[in-house]
Design an enzyme around this catalytic site. Structure first.
Site, mmCIF file in Angstrom:
data_model
loop_
_atom_site.group_PDB
_atom_site.id
_atom_site.type_symbol
_atom_site.label_atom_id
_atom_site.label_comp_id
_atom_site.label_asym_id
_atom_site.label_seq_id
_atom_site.Cartn_x
_atom_site.Cartn_y
_atom_site.Cartn_z
ATOM 1 N N ARG A 23 -5.933 -9.421 -2.171
ATOM 2 C CA ARG A 23 -4.668 -8.672 -2.131
ATOM 3 C C ARG A 23 -4.400 -8.090 -0.747
ATOM 4 N NH1 ARG A 23 -4.934 -4.141 -5.838
ATOM 5 N NH2 ARG A 23 -7.120 -4.292 -5.336
ATOM 6 N N ASN A 41 -3.690 -7.526 -8.921
ATOM 7 C CA ASN A 41 -4.686 -8.184 -9.765
ATOM 8 C C ASN A 41 -4.198 -8.164 -11.202
ATOM 9 O OD1 ASN A 41 -6.483 -8.666 -7.687
ATOM 10 N ND2 ASN A 41 -7.719 -6.856 -8.094
#
Length: 97
Positions: A23, A41
């Site tokens: 990320r 996520n």
């Protein structure tokens, strides 16, 4: 296709993509490319993202997503067009869903 045409794409990335700075790395890459959107996520172990910007920059992020950061193992990237006129600002990490 014009490189200045703004497009929005939803990405679902599977593989070993959590716990490997995926990320943070995607946020850095998207910001470098001048894109708007978010990444997060998912509880199933995948990563989900929404990217908006010039078609060429969105495609560059999709290409990056297929490799990810050094520690990631990407098994697949599902890309879906988003046509609903969503307007995004900045590129951020969101909470897990």
């Amino acid at each position: 296709m014009s490189t200045t045409h703004t497009i929005t794409r939803h990405l679902r990335i599977t593989g070993r993509v959590q716990g490997v700075c995926y990320r943070a790395s995607m946020t850095e890459e998207a910001t470098r490319l001048g894109l708007q959107g978010w990444v997060r996520n998912r509880k199933d172990g995948s990563v989900e993202a929404l990217a908006q910007g010039p078609a060429s920059a969105v495609q560059a992020l999709i290409d990056w997503a297929r490799q990810g950061p050094r520690l990631a193992r990407v098994d697949g990237v599902l890309v879906t067009a988003v046509e609903d006129g969503v307007t995004l600002s900045g590129f951020v990490q969101r909470e897990m869903v």
